[in-house]
Scaffold this motif. Structure first.
Motif, short mmCIF file in Angstrom:
data_model
loop_
_atom_site.label_atom_id
_atom_site.label_comp_id
_atom_site.label_asym_id
_atom_site.label_seq_id
_atom_site.Cartn_x
_atom_site.Cartn_y
_atom_site.Cartn_z
N ALA A 1 -5.19 10.52 5.47
CA ALA A 1 -5.15 10.43 6.81
C ALA A 1 -3.95 10.24 7.48
O ALA A 1 -3.27 10.55 8.43
CB ALA A 1 -6.28 9.63 7.42
N ILE A 2 -3.12 9.28 6.78
CA ILE A 2 -1.80 8.72 7.30
C ILE A 2 -0.61 9.33 6.38
O ILE A 2 0.52 8.65 6.34
CB ILE A 2 -1.77 7.23 7.56
N ALA A 3 -0.90 10.26 5.26
CA ALA A 3 0.08 10.43 4.54
C ALA A 3 1.34 10.86 4.89
O ALA A 3 2.57 10.44 4.28
CB ALA A 3 -0.48 11.54 3.53
N VAL B 1 0.85 -1.14 -0.02
CA VAL B 1 -0.05 -0.06 -0.03
C VAL B 1 0.89 1.13 -0.01
O VAL B 1 1.85 1.52 0.86
CB VAL B 1 -1.10 -0.04 1.33
N ASP B 2 0.59 2.22 -0.77
CA ASP B 2 1.38 3.46 -0.86
C ASP B 2 0.47 4.57 -0.07
O ASP B 2 -0.22 4.90 -0.21
CB ASP B 2 1.16 3.95 -2.27
N THR B 3 1.08 4.46 1.36
CA THR B 3 0.64 5.46 2.36
C THR B 3 0.33 6.57 1.97
O THR B 3 -0.51 7.57 2.58
CB THR B 3 1.21 5.09 3.88
N SER B 4 1.38 7.06 1.02
CA SER B 4 1.15 8.48 0.98
C SER B 4 -0.03 8.96 0.13
O SER B 4 -0.28 10.13 -0.01
CB SER B 4 2.49 9.12 0.00
#
Lengths: 188, 387, 351
Positions: free
Chosen positions: A24-26, A17-20
């Protein structure tokens, strides 16, 4: 070099998963470790034989204990003769001198170290004992230490004696002639 | 009495070994090895009947008996789960306990894992918690073993660079093993010789690293070995032996427990001349000089002659008796796993699955582990053919 | 399968604090007694296996020193589990099944007195989510007791009755630590340690150990008139995730009991390793014991030497079979929090 095996499909799930891209969690960094300070206190008890040994040490005496079957003298005593599994009870007073059987020269600093590096950590066969004890060697350049060398215990001052192994600070050459190393080969 | 079940190693999986595996959690580390082993075996967690775990002291991770905690991550819920702890030999002992479950026909498919995550704490601290009534271990494990190495050097009159040759060989072998912790392409005889003398006669470059890592193996019965997708390794003999840490008459240079353990395993495997019959050895060498010492203890050389095998290159990867083609403990040392890595690498060799560090034509291999004050021993012999 | 029996059992007199002895001095007399009872010496033992914990001792490799107690010279075939001695017995039973040994010495020991036991045991929880909370072992057990009460399966009065019954039974057990006649009403009037657990619902903190000798086939018959044959033995583990478990159940105990063959006959006596009163109720529901005498020794509520209390359950049942006062018995051992891991064995006498 051959490659590390790919982790098998379907058995292993590593979220790709690309959290960026998740608002909310970027800006959140992945947690790589957590710190969990742990404090557990213990109150140790030495046991019968070590108590006898330590009480004698406080009186500047080194007391070994005899195996009830083989007659061999163990120091420090731990309560049971390890070759027969029976309690040791008979105390035997040992000398304050001994013979270096083998050793190493330590050139790495450790916490709680009492001396500067390099120093010599040796196995010392105390007179009257049948087993060697770890001890520091001082009063001689490390390069001059050798198997068969005779040494004597250096104690802390009398007013600092306590029920502690640290009563013997280290061992130093006693000035006696060396023992033929062949006669101590069976002791390490 | 009916013959015991034959035991086959059908899966071996290892993690990448490293000083700190910050990319995986503690259960994640084990799962990395477990899934590779299951994949090698062509199995999934549901195929496993029982799980046997082994590791050295719990203080390394700051976790007391963590096996119940790990049950979920290892698919062990609803299954038997055992935890073995026999000091540094534990990886070997654990594999033997696991194999015993198959041998005794208690279970058909057993998963066994050896592991340690030493980065969780300060290893030197965990190994020598200060005990008020005991003598402090002077300067760690190296300080404990170095005097015995010195005694060996004196007894055998070996040239004083044998240890350098061992370290050079093992670290070069490690370059062919992608899982090894230490990959030092520039290592040389001189760089080892010039490395700091920590516990004279042990130099820094002749010492094992401190690693995070896990190894897993899948063991099955004879039917499982026959049906395996890849060639299995068959267990020909296994044993452990223990002796006291401090006893009058003990020989710490060549402990009796090691000699007796080897004799037991060889007898089970029908080995009368280990030097001739064994093709490759993975032995537990945390300090370089233990190679020649164990060569003698394990009967590959006469007393005092072990170093000659090393010096002549007999133990090199292309030698007559390759020792530690994986790079050994000198290149990767997650303590609780190190013994099982020796057992697993021996299995990989006879399965022909060792990759670039494969010894050509290896048919019979010895895996060896020791621990404590060189007082606990565990060994197995595995072969390409059924026993 | 070979016929394997418990032929001898010995234990310490358990107490809160054995400050006079270290671990090797604690266990050595017990090991010696277990061997001497059947006329064996150390050379007659084919395999040795022990159970202990470094975290109890507060020392890494603590079992190494204790090994001196068996006199492992010349070298012996030996192993150690970081588990209760009941699992050491299991490993020894497997070893005898392989034919590699005909006899085995098994021991387990623990001195809980050096540390603060409930706090030490908190170090066995998931280190990421539970460990940092320092949830101690009594609090974790209280969660389970609360679940039992809330589900209507148990009352606090029934828990108090278990405590009173166990401590009264322990009056006949010379090795027990907490024994005597306790009044249920008085127990119920006590404050809670961790609601709903009162002091009486909890096991004592104990220092102690135990040793067992196993023997196979004719060797067992030669050593004792009536060996306690291990007719079935199995162990299983449940999830560690307290939130994922129905804490009023111990499916692993039921599964182990099934695999060990508990329901294959009438059970005369059962020793259940239930450190907390509510856990006995859980185990009674999971293990089919109909009408059996349960914990005549007083169980873990009378003495709970860690790493030995499970092995003692096996020893206590074996003792009853060896002395002829029972024909068939069930022994249970547990490990982890909230009965997470369970071992069940069925022991029988001949005829």
């Amino acid at each position: 070099m051959s490659e590390i095996a790919e982790l098998p499909e379907g058995l292993w799930y590593q979220p790709d998963v690309d959290t960026s891209q998740i608002p909310a969690i970027a800006g959140v960094e992945a947690v790589r470790s957590i710190r969990v300070p742990a404090r557990v206190e213990y109150l140790y008890t030495p046991g019968r034989a070590p108590t006898r040994f330590l009480r004698a040490l406080a009186e500047k005496r080194i007391m070994g204990e005899r195996c009830p079957v083989t007659g061999k003298v163990y120091v420090p005593p731990r309560g049971v003769s390890p070759v027969v599994g029976l309690p040791t009870e008979e105390q035997v007073e040992l000398g304050h001198r001994g013979t270096v059987t083998t050793f190493c020269v330590v050139d790495i600093a450790f916490t709680g170290q009492v001396t500067e590096t390099p120093f010599v950590s040796a196995l010392v066969l105390i007179d009257g004992a049948d087993i060697t004890l770890h001890g520091l060697i001082q009063g001689i350049p490390p390069a001059d230490v050798r198997p068969g060398m005779r040494v004597e215990a250096v104690w802390v001052p009398d007013d600092e004696l306590s029920t502690s192994f640290e009563n013997i600070r280290w061992w130093r050459p006693s000035g006696e002639p060396d023992v033929d190393p062949d006669t101590i080969r069976e002791y390490l | 009495m009916a013959r015991n079940e034959r035991v086959a190693v059908v899966g071996v999986g290892q993690t990448k070994y490293a000083a700190t595996r910050g990319d995986v959690s503690l259960p994640g580390l084990l799962r990395e090895a477990v899934f590779r082993a299951l994949d090698d075996a062509g199995m999934a967690m549901g195929d496993i009947d029982a799980v046997v775990l082994g590791k050295a002291p719990d203080f390394f991770e700051g976790l007391m008996m963590p096996e119940p905690y790990l049950a979920d991550a290892l698919g062990a819920v609803g299954k038997p789960l055992l935890r073995v702890h026999t000091a540094g030999s534990v990886g070997g002992s654990t594999a033997i306990v696991a194999a015993g479950l198959v041998e005794a026909r208690v279970h058909r498919r057993v998963l066994t894992v050896g592991w340690q995550m030493q980065s969780c704490s300060e290893a030197m601290w965990a190994l020598s918690l200060p005990m008020p009534f005991q003598q402090q271990l002077v300067a760690g494990a190296g300080g404990y073993f170095a005097p015995f190495i010195r005694a060996y050097m004196q007894r055998s009159e070996a040239p004083d660079d044998i240890g350098i040759l061992v370290a050079l060989k093992d670290r070069r072998n490690a370059l062919k093993n992608p899982y090894a912790h230490l990959h030092e392409p520039d290592i040389s005889y001189d760089s080892i010789k010039e490395s700091l003398m920590l516990w004279d006669p042990i130099r820094y470059a002749e010492t094992c690293p401190s690693s995070d890592g896990a190894i897993a193996m899948v063991l099955t019965d004879e039917a499982g070995g026959d049906a395996a997708a890849r060639p299995p390794a068959w267990v020909h003999g296994m044993a452990f032996r223990s002796e006291p840490v401090m006893a009058v008459g003990r020989d710490e240079v060549s402990p009796l427990a090691g000699r007796q353990c080897a004799a037991d395993v060889y007898a089970q495997a029908g080995i009368t001349d280990p030097r001739e019959q064994l093709d490759v050895v993975e032995m537990y060498v945390p300090f370089s000089w233990y190679e020649p010492m164990w060569l003698e203890n394990l009967g590959f050389a006469e007393v005092g002659d072990g170093w000659k095998l090393t010096e002549k290159g007999v133990t090199a990867l292309d030698g007559d008796l390759p020792v530690n083609p994986s790079g050994g403990v000198l290149s990767s040392n997650p303590i609780g796993a190190s013994g099982m890595i020796r057992f697993g690498e021996a299995a990989l060799q006879v399965r022909g699955q060792a990759g670039e560090h494969q010894v050509d034509g290896a048919r019979l291999a010895l895996g060896h582990a020791y621990g404590g004050g060189a007082q606990f021993f565990a060994m197995w012999v595995v072969g390409a053919d059924k026993p | 399968m070979r016929d394997v029996a418990i032929v001898s059992f010995a234990q310490t007199v358990h107490s809160r604090r054995r400050q006079d002895v270290n671990e090797v001095e604690l266990i050595q007399p017990v090991i010696q007694e277990a061997k001497e009872r059947v006329g064996l010496d150390r050379h007659d033992i084919g395999f040795t296996c022990s159970g202990s914990s470094d975290y109890l001792a507060g020392q890494a490799f603590s079992f190494v020193m204790t090994l001196d107690a068996v006199g492992p010279w010349p070298p012996i075939s030996e192993s150690h589990v970081e588990m209760d001695g009941a699992w050491a017995l299991y490993e020894a039973w497997v070893k005898i099944q392989t034919g590699a040994a005909d006899t085995a010495l098994v021991y387990g020991y623990g001195k809980s007195s050096p540390g603060d036991l409930p706090r030490v045991l908190s170090r066995q929880l998931d280190p990421y989510y539970f460990g940092p909370l320092w949830l101690d072992s009594v609090s974790v057990a209280a969660l389970q007791a609360r679940a039992m009460i809330d589900s209507g399966k148990l009352t606090q009065r029934q828990m108090a009755e278990t405590a009173a019954r166990s401590r009264a039974a322990a009056k006949a057990n010379p090795f027990a630590q907490v024994k005597g006649d306790f009044d249920v009403e008085a127990i119920l009037a006590e404050d809670c340690l961790a609601d709903p657990l009162r002091r009486h619902d909890c096991p004592p903190v104990s220092d102690g150990g135990a040793a067992v000798v196993l023997a196979a086939d004719d060797t067992a018959r030669r050593l004792v008139e009536r060996p306690a044959w291990i007719r079935g033995i199995d162990h299983r583990v449940d999830s560690h995730n307290l939130g994922a478990r129905d804490l009023t159940r111990a499916p692993s105990a039921a599964l182990a009991a099934h695999e060990a063959g508990v329901s294959g006959g009438k059970v005369d006596v059962a020793e259940l390793h239930a450190p907390f009163t509510h856990q006995e109720a859980i185990l009674r529901a999971e293990i089919p014991l109909d009408g059996a005498e349960v914990n005549p020794s007083g169980g873990a509520l009378a003495a709970n030497p860690m790493m030995a209390a499970g092995l003692i359950r096996l020893g206590e049942v074996a003792r009853r079979i060896i002395d002829g006062s029972a024909d068939r018995g069930v022994a249970h051992a547990t490990a982890g929090h909230c009965l997470q891991q369970n071992l069940v064995a069925v022991l029988e006498g001949d005829g």
